[in-house]
Design a protein around this motif. Structure first.
Motif, PDB file in Angstrom:
ATOM      1  N   GLY A   1     -11.627   5.661   6.160  1.00 36.47           N
ATOM      2  CA  GLY A   1     -11.603   7.120   6.089  1.00 36.47           C
ATOM      3  C   GLY A   1     -12.157   7.790   7.330  1.00 36.47           C
ATOM      4  O   GLY A   1     -11.888   8.967   7.572  1.00 36.47           O
TER       5      GLY A   1
ATOM      6  N   TYR B   1     -21.441   3.858   3.580  1.00 43.05           N
ATOM      7  CA  TYR B   1     -20.105   4.264   3.121  1.00 43.05           C
ATOM      8  C   TYR B   1     -19.212   3.076   2.735  1.00 43.05           C
ATOM      9  O   TYR B   1     -18.689   3.010   1.612  1.00 43.05           O
TER      10      TYR B   1
ATOM     11  N   HIS C   1      -2.169  16.477   4.450  1.00 39.73           N
ATOM     12  CA  HIS C   1      -0.817  16.054   4.083  1.00 39.73           C
ATOM     13  C   HIS C   1      -0.722  15.569   2.640  1.00 39.73           C
ATOM     14  O   HIS C   1       0.319  15.704   2.013  1.00 39.73           O
TER      15      HIS C   1
ATOM     16  N   GLY D   1      -9.781  15.107   0.505  1.00 36.03           N
ATOM     17  CA  GLY D   1     -10.700  13.973   0.435  1.00 36.03           C
ATOM     18  C   GLY D   1     -10.633  13.303  -0.919  1.00 36.03           C
ATOM     19  O   GLY D   1     -10.630  12.062  -1.022  1.00 36.03           O
TER      20      GLY D   1
ATOM     21  N   THR E   1      -4.038   9.892   7.787  1.00 31.13           N
ATOM     22  CA  THR E   1      -4.349   8.754   6.934  1.00 31.13           C
ATOM     23  C   THR E   1      -3.523   8.808   5.661  1.00 31.13           C
ATOM     24  O   THR E   1      -3.615   7.923   4.832  1.00 31.13           O
TER      25      THR E   1
ATOM     26  N   LEU F   1      -7.122  11.427  -1.125  1.00 30.38           N
ATOM     27  CA  LEU F   1      -7.025  10.237  -0.262  1.00 30.38           C
ATOM     28  C   LEU F   1      -7.977   9.145  -0.745  1.00 30.38           C
ATOM     29  O   LEU F   1      -7.642   7.955  -0.696  1.00 30.38           O
ATOM     30  N   SER F   2      -9.147   9.547  -1.197  1.00 23.86           N
ATOM     31  CA  SER F   2     -10.079   8.559  -1.753  1.00 23.86           C
ATOM     32  C   SER F   2      -9.457   7.877  -2.968  1.00 23.86           C
ATOM     33  O   SER F   2      -9.527   6.652  -3.130  1.00 23.86           O
TER      34      SER F   2
ATOM     35  N   VAL G   1     -17.273   2.412  -1.046  1.00 26.87           N
ATOM     36  CA  VAL G   1     -15.846   2.655  -1.303  1.00 26.87           C
ATOM     37  C   VAL G   1     -15.083   1.345  -1.529  1.00 26.87           C
ATOM     38  O   VAL G   1     -13.999   1.351  -2.106  1.00 26.87           O
TER      39      VAL G   1
ATOM     40  N   ARG H   1      -7.110  10.208  15.180  1.00 25.30           N
ATOM     41  CA  ARG H   1      -6.706   9.808  13.830  1.00 25.30           C
ATOM     42  C   ARG H   1      -7.535  10.646  12.865  1.00 25.30           C
ATOM     43  O   ARG H   1      -8.768  10.684  12.948  1.00 25.30           O
ATOM     44  N   GLU H   2      -6.848  11.335  11.992  1.00 19.59           N
ATOM     45  CA  GLU H   2      -7.511  12.303  11.126  1.00 19.59           C
ATOM     46  C   GLU H   2      -8.426  11.623  10.110  1.00 19.59           C
ATOM     47  O   GLU H   2      -8.232  10.459   9.766  1.00 19.59           O
ATOM     48  N   ALA H   3      -9.364  12.377   9.580  1.00 22.30           N
ATOM     49  CA  ALA H   3     -10.263  11.876   8.553  1.00 22.30           C
ATOM     50  C   ALA H   3      -9.484  11.585   7.286  1.00 22.30           C
ATOM     51  O   ALA H   3      -8.478  12.230   6.997  1.00 22.30           O
ATOM     52  N   GLY H   4      -9.965  10.610   6.538  1.00 17.97           N
ATOM     53  CA  GLY H   4      -9.316  10.258   5.282  1.00 17.97           C
ATOM     54  C   GLY H   4     -10.336   9.953   4.214  1.00 17.97           C
ATOM     55  O   GLY H   4     -11.505  10.350   4.305  1.00 17.97           O
ATOM     56  N   GLY H   5      -9.889   9.209   3.182  1.00 11.03           N
ATOM     57  CA  GLY H   5     -10.783   8.853   2.093  1.00 11.03           C
ATOM     58  C   GLY H   5     -10.793   7.359   1.873  1.00 11.03           C
ATOM     59  O   GLY H   5      -9.908   6.638   2.341  1.00 11.03           O
ATOM     60  N   GLY H   6     -11.804   6.881   1.165  1.00 13.31           N
ATOM     61  CA  GLY H   6     -11.904   5.455   0.887  1.00 13.31           C
ATOM     62  C   GLY H   6     -12.101   4.667   2.168  1.00 13.31           C
ATOM     63  O   GLY H   6     -12.655   5.169   3.142  1.00 13.31           O
ATOM     64  N   ARG H   7     -11.630   3.408   2.159  1.00 13.13           N
ATOM     65  CA  ARG H   7     -11.774   2.567   3.344  1.00 13.13           C
ATOM     66  C   ARG H   7     -10.996   3.186   4.506  1.00 13.13           C
ATOM     67  O   ARG H   7      -9.985   3.845   4.288  1.00 13.13           O
TER      68      ARG H   7
ATOM     69  N   LEU I   1     -16.355  10.311  -1.606  1.00 12.29           N
ATOM     70  CA  LEU I   1     -16.064   8.999  -1.043  1.00 12.29           C
ATOM     71  C   LEU I   1     -14.974   9.113   0.016  1.00 12.29           C
ATOM     72  O   LEU I   1     -14.014   8.340   0.055  1.00 12.29           O
ATOM     73  N   SER I   2     -15.142  10.112   0.841  1.00 12.21           N
ATOM     74  CA  SER I   2     -14.163  10.386   1.894  1.00 12.21           C
ATOM     75  C   SER I   2     -14.862  10.984   3.101  1.00 12.21           C
ATOM     76  O   SER I   2     -16.034  11.350   3.034  1.00 12.21           O
ATOM     77  N   TYR I   3     -14.117  11.088   4.187  1.00 10.35           N
ATOM     78  CA  TYR I   3     -14.589  11.808   5.361  1.00 10.35           C
ATOM     79  C   TYR I   3     -14.052  13.237   5.382  1.00 10.35           C
ATOM     80  O   TYR I   3     -14.044  13.880   6.419  1.00 10.35           O
ATOM     81  N   LEU I   4     -13.628  13.696   4.227  1.00  9.23           N
ATOM     82  CA  LEU I   4     -13.231  15.100   4.066  1.00  9.23           C
ATOM     83  C   LEU I   4     -13.981  15.671   2.870  1.00  9.23           C
ATOM     84  O   LEU I   4     -13.382  16.143   1.903  1.00  9.23           O
TER      85      LEU I   4
ATOM     86  N   ASP J   1      -6.745   5.361  -2.056  1.00 12.53           N
ATOM     87  CA  ASP J   1      -7.290   4.098  -1.557  1.00 12.53           C
ATOM     88  C   ASP J   1      -7.907   3.288  -2.699  1.00 12.53           C
ATOM     89  O   ASP J   1      -7.801   2.061  -2.739  1.00 12.53           O
TER      90      ASP J   1
ATOM     91  N   TYR K   1       0.804  -1.227   0.000  1.00 12.94           N
ATOM     92  CA  TYR K   1       0.000   0.000   0.000  1.00 12.94           C
ATOM     93  C   TYR K   1       0.829   1.265   0.000  1.00 12.94           C
ATOM     94  O   TYR K   1       0.860   2.037  -0.926  1.00 12.94           O
TER      95      TYR K   1
ATOM     96  N   ALA L   1      -5.168   1.699  -4.705  1.00  8.61           N
ATOM     97  CA  ALA L   1      -4.546   0.631  -3.905  1.00  8.61           C
ATOM     98  C   ALA L   1      -5.392  -0.638  -4.028  1.00  8.61           C
ATOM     99  O   ALA L   1      -4.859  -1.741  -4.210  1.00  8.61           O
ATOM    100  N   GLN L   2      -6.708  -0.481  -3.969  1.00  4.83           N
ATOM    101  CA  GLN L   2      -7.592  -1.640  -4.112  1.00  4.83           C
ATOM    102  C   GLN L   2      -7.469  -2.244  -5.510  1.00  4.83           C
ATOM    103  O   GLN L   2      -7.377  -3.467  -5.684  1.00  4.83           O
TER     104      GLN L   2
END
Lengths: 517, 517
Positions: free
Chosen positions: B226, A466, A114, A494, A22, A497-498, A470, B218-224, A485-488, A501, A9, A504-505
């Protein structure tokens, strides 16, 4: 777990913030794609371009289809000479001075985003501080202080002072003996004296001390008449009833705390930087009309928006679909029904932004406001002052309104030029210089933006749905990505990072021998 | 009042902030100097150069004597290749990477320092935001949390939350009925809920809400994966006893509120800009040893520090003396006794600053701290992170300590290299990366700076003495100027505003026919 999947990953970076982020540093997709290397990416926004960039680097054959004539999606900047046509068919020509701009979409990058920050560094995007909080900007309600805007520093300092005084009094009078141990009481009162700038009698009063925080009536100077004149705090009742305290925490979430950044020259500098990397992979003006996964492949049809003609069909082994659900729901697709249901029910927020250009930076020259935000109960909601080119002569562009909810409907019912006129009218109640100094304006209503039909996605039931959306199912050849598809939500972070991920999948599936799962 | 005197001082500018500022826009000295046009300015710091610039523009024959080999005084920047020798005769060679610097003196320009900002604009000094407050920087006490630094955002959010909860409780339980009217009670509680991020039961607890302000575990992220993980607030007792709340208001005076600026490239860009204007008027390396006013003239003697020889004598009609009283008190002068007494009794603060260069910006890369200040009870007092070149590779320079009072004596007893070693040792208790990443350092102790012997002047009794010292007496041919003659001590703004008032007085006398006063 199969071979590469765990190790692959992310390269566990030496980033010290890794423990609470994340984003774990640059993604590392190791191993050869053995189950098909052709990937179609739908959408050349940040999610799509992140996927394209990283998948190509990992050895995939990537093609990107983009609706617009350029990349970036909502990471978008309007400058002089730009035109923009909304779904009503109304075209606005941006007539700003060279160098001036407005970001209709994202406009800030928090210090803890980040992923965005790392891509900015990798791709050479220059960043500068965005001024979010400005104590010298205004808080304004039409029904408070006779409609006169109040300086943030007055409201913030006075509210805190009065609160501290009240609590010190209650503590001192033994009212909180059950709540606060005797050992803590004196410390509490000492701390309130510091916190609220109270005097030795624990009172919040007109003084040199309080004026250092709320500002003097006449500032300190030099030579004769150098002595400053203290200012008089507002009484607490007036302040409470003014409701201006509602905005005191606006800039204080971690998404808005110092330091927060913006690209030098406009937010789409990020889009342009990504596009420099993956431009050769992108087909522009491609309106996707269907996306069908079928066993080992995905077939996509798109229309050439510029040259018309029959739909073009493309087939790939995998697909990363970053198309907003507001658009995807109108396309032909055969996503599993659980996903399709979320696609159909996701609501898109309809924010509106105004970019207003004025002949001079009166907010700096007359009001000493350099960056930051004024909040108001008027339908424009806020005015944000530019965090760049401070002290410059020539024209300047304000964010003249950033509107959600019911107020957005009001502006949506207008043509852009009428909406701009209203933004100027509302703003003039805070800055009387508006009418004389106004030069030109642009209004972007996100419900009318053809490539998104909204600003960002809102889940009907995120907790319930969710994970199922995702996650790439065992039969899926399509993976979904984007800010929705994020928590941002609504943040570029968001989207990125989405996307990371998602790929990666996809990479696990593409490198997996198929055994053992 | 005589003819020009009232009208002359300042061109009443259209500046909207004029009503609360003592800077009224560019000074306008109209009328011909008829009572002598030769002016000697002593000192080429900002006060001296302001006087030289404006008096020459008004038609005076100006000469400036400066002790140092260059202009600027305390407006000073140390860069690679610079050397600095203190009164102990110890020379430090600055070995920073090209482009890195430290400002041993002033380092920030508040938004309401209208004089400095206006000269920066006139003289073409580029400014950039200085990040004063950073919620992601640390608060640190050796005896709190086992010496572990705490994030500012944790302390600030939790303190506020607990205070709001306590006051809401007291209000709700009727304890403040005598203080708060019934009509206000509900508003107060609503406001506390907003202010302190309380839940519906008015409690400050671990939640998504409070984590938005204090930061998630742990900060919010995206995808799984997240979904963010909330963080747990500190309990109030621990927080109170930690004493970390002491620093919560540090950045909140109007002198530190957003937006606050610094020159791009170092503070002495301002000195250099002034010097470009008046360099031809300045005699460098001139150590003034006497200043005598005698009827219609002023006679000054100075020694050439470079070439030795007999003292050089100069005579002029007027003199603007910006020499710090710490130095002036050691010279021959015949100032009136009331002024001489203040000269002799003014104490100069002895602050110390450390510039520490490290091999990489670990505070950004590891700690996500971009600008801002960490406060500590260690003798270094604070660590300030650079507000420029964010995200850059290569070496970076911290303000590794800014020390006053008793701690200053401790460092003053050391040689600079030993003091720097201690600053690194102390700093490593907050940033363990220090020892490994440290590259080089410089230490400036203002009590040892030859041209000031201190940082800024502190009055024995300012209220009693101030007016008599800043006012030019009827027989005076000398007027005094500098930060010490202002209500903005230690600030460049104080030096400039003092100087503008001094030359305004001088100009009245020089243009006055002498009749009617």
């Amino acid at each position: 777990m199969t071979a590469g999947s765990a190790a692959m990953y992310y390269a566990m970076a030496s980033l010290g913030h890794a423990q609470d982020s994340t984003y774990q540093g640059r993604i590392s997709l190791t191993g050869e794609p053995t189950n098909g290397r052709r990937v179609l990416v739908l959408g050349a926004g940040l999610a799509g371009m992140t996927a394209a960039l990283e998948l190509r680097d990992a050895g995939y054959d990537v093609q990107v289809l983009e609706y617009r004539e350029k990349a970036g999606g909502r990471c978008w900047t309007l400058r002089s000479g730009d035109t923009y046509t909304d779904i009503d068919g109304v075209t606005q020509n941006v007539d700003f001075e060279d160098g001036n701009y407005i970001n209709p979409g994202p406009w800030r990058i928090p210090y803890n985003h980040h992923g965005v920050l790392d891509y900015c560094k990798r791709l050479g995007v220059r960043l500068e501080p965005f001024i979010q909080k400005n104590h010298n900007a205004y808080l304004h309600r039409s029904d408070a202080f006779g409609g006169e805007p109040q300086r943030f520093r007055h409201v913030a300092t006075d509210y805190r002072g009065h609160v501290a005084e009240l609590l010190a009094k209650a503590t001192n009078q033994g009212m909180l003996d059950a709540e606060v141990t005797e050992a803590d009481r004196e410390t509490l009162i000492n701390s309130l004296r510091t916190f609220g700038h109270l005097n030795d009698d624990n009172a919040y009063v007109e003084s040199d001390r309080t004026s250092q925080y709320r500002g003097y009536a006449r500032e300190a100077g030099g030579g004769r008449d150098g002595a400053p004149v203290p200012s008089e705090p507002m009484d607490f009742e007036t302040l409470l009833q003014s409701d201006l305290w509602r905005w005191l925490s606006e800039a204080e979430t971690t998404s808005h705390q110092n330091a927060i950044f913006q690209p030098v020259g406009g937010m789409d500098m990020i889009a342009q930087a990504f596009a420099r990397e993956v431009d050769d992979l992108i087909t522009y003006n491609a309106r996707v009309i269907s996306m069908i996964q079928n066993g080992d492949t995905v077939t996509v049809q798109y229309e050439d928006r510029e040259n018309g003609g029959d739909p073009v069909e493309m087939t790939a082994d995998w697909c990363v679909c970053t198309i907003p659900f507001s658009i995807l729901g109108q396309m032909d697709h055969n996503l599993p029904s659980a996903k399709a249901q979320v696609v159909d029910t996701m609501y898109y927020e309809g924010a509106i932004k105004f970019g207003l250009e004025f002949n001079r930076r009166f907010w700096e020259e007359d009001d000493s406001i350099y960056g930051g935000i004024t909040y108001t109960d008027l339908p424009i909601s806020l005015i944000s002052y530019p965090s760049t080119d401070y002290f410059s002569d020539g024209k300047g562009v304000l964010l003249g309104g950033y509107v959600w909810g019911a107020n957005a409907y009001q502006f949506n019912a207008m043509q852009p030029d009428e909406a701009v006129r209203w933004a100027v009218e509302y703003g003039s109640r805070i800055h009387p210089q508006y009418p004389e100094e106004f030069s030109s304006g642009v209004c972007v209503s996100w419900h009318k933006v053809p490539w998104t039909l909204g600003c960002y996605g809102i889940w009907q039931d995120k907790e319930r749905d969710y994970a199922g959306v995702v996650e790439m199912g065992p039969d899926d050849r399509i993976v979904l990505a984007g800010e929705h598809l994020s928590y941002l939500p609504a943040w570029m972070e968001g989207a990125i990072l989405s996307s990371l991920d998602a790929i990666a999948q996809l990479h696990v599936r593409a490198t997996d021998s198929g055994a053992g799962e």
